[in-house]
Scaffold this motif. Sequence first.
Motif, PDB file in Angstrom:
ATOM      1  N   THR A 322      -8.575  -9.096  10.465  1.00 34.25           N
ATOM      2  CA  THR A 322      -9.712  -9.703  10.532  1.00 34.25           C
ATOM      3  C   THR A 322     -10.943  -9.227   9.864  1.00 34.25           C
ATOM      4  OG1 THR A 322     -10.240  -8.886  12.751  1.00 34.25           O
ATOM      5  CG2 THR A 322      -9.198 -11.239  12.709  1.00 34.25           C
ATOM      6  N   ILE A 325     -10.974  -9.542   6.352  1.00 37.94           N
ATOM      7  CA  ILE A 325     -11.507 -11.048   5.900  1.00 37.94           C
ATOM      8  C   ILE A 325     -12.893 -10.891   5.804  1.00 37.94           C
ATOM      9  CG2 ILE A 325     -11.620 -13.273   6.590  1.00 37.94           C
ATOM     10  CD1 ILE A 325      -8.733 -13.156   7.350  1.00 37.94           C
ATOM     11  N   GLU A 326     -13.467 -10.081   7.204  1.00 39.78           N
ATOM     12  CA  GLU A 326     -15.003 -10.402   7.211  1.00 39.78           C
ATOM     13  C   GLU A 326     -15.576  -9.476   6.112  1.00 39.78           C
ATOM     14  OE1 GLU A 326     -15.452  -8.691  11.093  1.00 39.78           O
ATOM     15  OE2 GLU A 326     -14.420 -10.293  12.005  1.00 39.78           O
TER      16      GLU A 326
END
Length: 484
Positions: A322, A325-326
């Motif tokens: 995550t 992706i951020e």
Amino acid sequence: MVPTAAVLGVALMATGVWASNTVINDLFGGPQPDRVFPADSIAYAQVDLKPSASEMAGYAGFVGKLPDSVREDINDEEDPAADFFEESFDYLDYEKDVAPWLGRRFGAAAFPSGEGEQGVAGAVAIAVTDESAATEALDKISAEEDVEYVIRDGFAVFSDSSSILSDMEGRIESDGSLTDAPEFSADMDAAAGDSIAAGWFDIGAASKLAGDALSSATGGASDYGYSDYSTGPEVPDLQELDITGRAVAAVSVESDYLEVRGDLLDFSAAGFSLDEYEPSQTGLTELGELPDDTVLGFGGSGLDQLSEQAWGDLSGAIPEITEEIEAGAAETGSLRIPGDFGKILGTQTAFGTNAAGGDDPFSDFESGAFQYRAAGADKALFDEMAEAAAADSYSSGPGVKEEGGTVVLSSGSSSQGKLGDDPVYQQVMQGTEQASLGYYMDMRALMESTEDAPDADQWGAVGLTTTFSDGKASSLLRWAPSGG
């Protein structure tokens, strides 16, 4: 097991033989097989081919709406049960050995037992209308298949050994049957009251049994004896995950559609709980606003909120992914994850396409039109994305406009009518006021795109909705044919 049983159930109910054996013989009602299994069963499935009068009426209406090609395959002169028994047990003559006693309710269950492998045993129950007539055939099955049976409460109950049957009987005598289990009864009453086939699963109890069996097999070692050789991720301890919850599924027939319902109740694991998913807004308004030539559609309500909650859960479970992706989104300079989910998804969301690719519905996707709708989304962000798409393409990018607070992104040619006005859509998507997710598939258009479907206009549509409420996730899958 439940879907297969449901197909057999529809076939059986379509026959005149079934009707004469069921409706005239003892009419409606009677016990379900859950009464012959112990209260601590962890999994259960049943097939009920002895419906109520209202179910019979609903079934008759549904059969009249089936496509011609399906109705042609239904033979009202034959009993499919005959083929099943004679193919599975070729030493039996169905008409002589089975038909005189065979009931129309069947069940199976798995339950904790020291007599079974890994501490779990199973049994199958078949309704018996005449015990004396059944004994000879049941004795043959027991001898040929190397199984044991006992007749209890109108059912012949089969298992691998007499010790399992004795253990099961003892559990019922001491703690009651599944019928007496409050959670089981409440779950089944809510989801499977008028079903052809249904199944129930105690996720928490099954997880505990699996964890106990694994711990026993490895002597209680948390690394299961392989820590020196493992090259993959660490295997979690099932007991540490603290998994709880139950699941129930059921298949039923109404006059306008075939319905499959699935409920996930009181589920939690590793800190995640369905109780956390309580959307502030429900309904599938934007899905109904898609063009009426939509072949495949998806819609949701409160997806911005649900996505942020789900992203938080994922960040706790897989932070490396995550975070990557951020960071990638931040590099574009125009999008922050998860903070900008609302700008993209809005409070009401829908996507639809009129592409239909025959055997592969997605093979024609690029040549079909699409429309994306997001109520309360950021139009400026979509304008920016459309301009970027046009700059990277030899053709014009998708169009962006705003309709009463809803951002609409579209490409290609679509009809001007609304999907929500289609009577078949209304049948498969009815009662969606509390739904958070919805899916729609126009089977008429998909069948029309195949090479041989003369009755394409009779295949109707399929709809699926999911609702989150009070720690429960409920899904309804409906097929509404449009023949007749």
